[in-house]
Scaffold this active site. Structure first.
Site, PDB file in Angstrom:
ATOM      1  N   HIS A   9       0.869   5.332   1.246  1.00  0.00           N
ATOM      2  CA  HIS A   9       0.150   6.253   2.134  1.00  0.00           C
ATOM      3  C   HIS A   9       0.833   7.618   2.077  1.00  0.00           C
ATOM      4  CE1 HIS A   9      -2.495   7.339   5.409  1.00  0.00           C
ATOM      5  NE2 HIS A   9      -1.479   7.955   5.965  1.00  0.00           N
ATOM      6  N   ASP A  29      -2.473  -2.211  11.956  1.00  0.00           N
ATOM      7  CA  ASP A  29      -3.176  -1.170  11.202  1.00  0.00           C
ATOM      8  C   ASP A  29      -2.351  -0.756   9.990  1.00  0.00           C
ATOM      9  OD1 ASP A  29      -5.274  -1.084  12.775  1.00  0.00           O
ATOM     10  OD2 ASP A  29      -4.782   0.787  13.805  1.00  0.00           O
ATOM     11  N   ASN A  41       0.851  -1.190   0.000  1.00  0.00           N
ATOM     12  CA  ASN A  41       0.000   0.000   0.000  1.00  0.00           C
ATOM     13  C   ASN A  41       0.888   1.242   0.000  1.00  0.00           C
ATOM     14  OD1 ASN A  41      -2.443   1.502   0.201  1.00  0.00           O
ATOM     15  ND2 ASN A  41      -2.088   1.799   2.388  1.00  0.00           N
ATOM     16  N   SER A  57       4.883   7.022   2.166  1.00  0.00           N
ATOM     17  CA  SER A  57       5.442   5.739   2.613  1.00  0.00           C
ATOM     18  C   SER A  57       4.800   4.596   1.839  1.00  0.00           C
ATOM     19  CB  SER A  57       5.115   5.491   4.096  1.00  0.00           C
ATOM     20  OG  SER A  57       5.415   6.604   4.900  1.00  0.00           O
TER      21      SER A  57
HETATM   22  C1  GRF Z   1      -2.403   8.947  -3.143  1.00  0.00           C
HETATM   23  O1  GRF Z   1      -2.050  10.113  -2.486  1.00  0.00           O
HETATM   24  C2  GRF Z   1      -2.169   7.764  -2.251  1.00  0.00           C
HETATM   25  O2  GRF Z   1      -1.085   7.930  -1.397  1.00  0.00           O
HETATM   26  C3  GRF Z   1      -3.430   7.709  -1.456  1.00  0.00           C
HETATM   27  O3  GRF Z   1      -4.445   8.073  -2.361  1.00  0.00           O
HETATM   28  C4  GRF Z   1      -3.891   8.877  -3.404  1.00  0.00           C
HETATM   29  C5  GRF Z   1      -4.219   8.156  -4.683  1.00  0.00           C
HETATM   30  O4  GRF Z   1      -3.838   8.893  -5.796  1.00  0.00           O
HETATM   31  N1  GRF Z   1      -3.591   6.435  -0.839  1.00  0.00           N
HETATM   32  P1  GRF Z   1      -3.951   8.214  -7.234  1.00  0.00           P
HETATM   33  O5  GRF Z   1      -5.363   7.635  -7.359  1.00  0.00           O
HETATM   34  O6  GRF Z   1      -2.913   7.163  -7.358  1.00  0.00           O
HETATM   35  O7  GRF Z   1      -3.751   9.360  -8.183  1.00  0.00           O
END
Ligand code: GRF
Length: 231
Positions: free
Chosen positions: A121, A157, A119, A148
């Protein structure tokens, strides 16, 4: 159940599923690096819980099969995850990449794909789990913010960290300007982590991460040498 050991071998590309809910710019950066030969992978499918996600269009433009599975049609998280599992079972998926996927996965899915889910974040975890990370960093007058990549585990989590990239916060920053600078870094660290996983340089066993066979005690910090691996 897939695991990193069974991963791509020397010749076979790593089969990836990407989950998106929105714009899919992270998906795009991974598509681009696969197409440029920097990531030895095949994006087997893109799955979205949101039929309007622009990420679906990006996938279609790259001739990647797409699936829409709307969470609102399922009574429980587990029922939704079981549907995701049914779709994934059609493919020989070795890695699930959550790229802006706005649903929390249940152990039903995570346990089936243990050690194979990444994932991204938009914060320097463990700071600012959850939503509105850029606003919270600005509110706190942080001088550094960032993003990250971590593994997703059922127990935690936020699973063990793989790589982070920091950006300096400017006095003039708004949520939008800060988010844009962080997103640029996301588009580097995510393809890198996916690349390393597909090359079996990156593995997780239990809650421990191994990079080039050494255990990692803290997240890798993005460096110009890492960035060069995507050129
Ligand atoms: C990104 O900032 C990611 O970190 C977060 O959601 C956003 C998704 O952007 N989880 P995208 O859909 O990849 O443009």
């Amino acid at each position: 159940m897939p695991n990193a050991e069974q991963n791509s071998g020397t010749d076979q590309p790593c089969e990836i599923a990407v989950f998106v809910s929105g714009g899919g710019s992270n998906l795009q950066s991974i598509i681009d690096h696969v197409q440029q030969g920097h990531i030895h992978a095949n994006i087997a499918c893109v799955i979205s819980n949101n039929p309007d996600a622009y990420g679906l269009i990006r996938a279609q433009q790259a001739s990647i099969p797409t699936h829409i599975i709307e969470h609102k049609h399922y009574e429980t998280r587990e029922a939704f995850d079981r549907e995701l599992l049914k779709t994934l079972a059609v493919y020989n998926i070795k890695l699930i990449v959550l790229a802006g996927f706005m649903r929390v996965l249940s152990p039903t899915l995570i346990n089936e794909y243990q050690e194979c889910i990444l994932n991204i974040h938009p914060s320097l975890l463990p700071k600012y789990t959850g939503l509105h990370t850029h606003a919270r960093a600005l509110e706190a007058n942080d001088t550094q913010h960032g993003c990250s990549v971590h593994f997703v585990t059922a127990e935690l989590d936020e699973g063990p960290l793989v790589i982070q990239a920091a950006v300096g916060v400017k006095e003039t920053d708004t949520v939008d300007t800060l988010a844009a600078r962080v997103l640029k870094k996301e588009h580097i660290i995510y393809p890198l982590a996916v690349k390393w996983f597909c090359e079996k340089r990156l593995q997780i066993k239990g809650n421990k991460i191994y990079f080039d066979n050494s255990s990692l005690n803290q997240a890798i910090q993005l460096s110009p040498e890492h960035e060069a691996q995507l050129k």
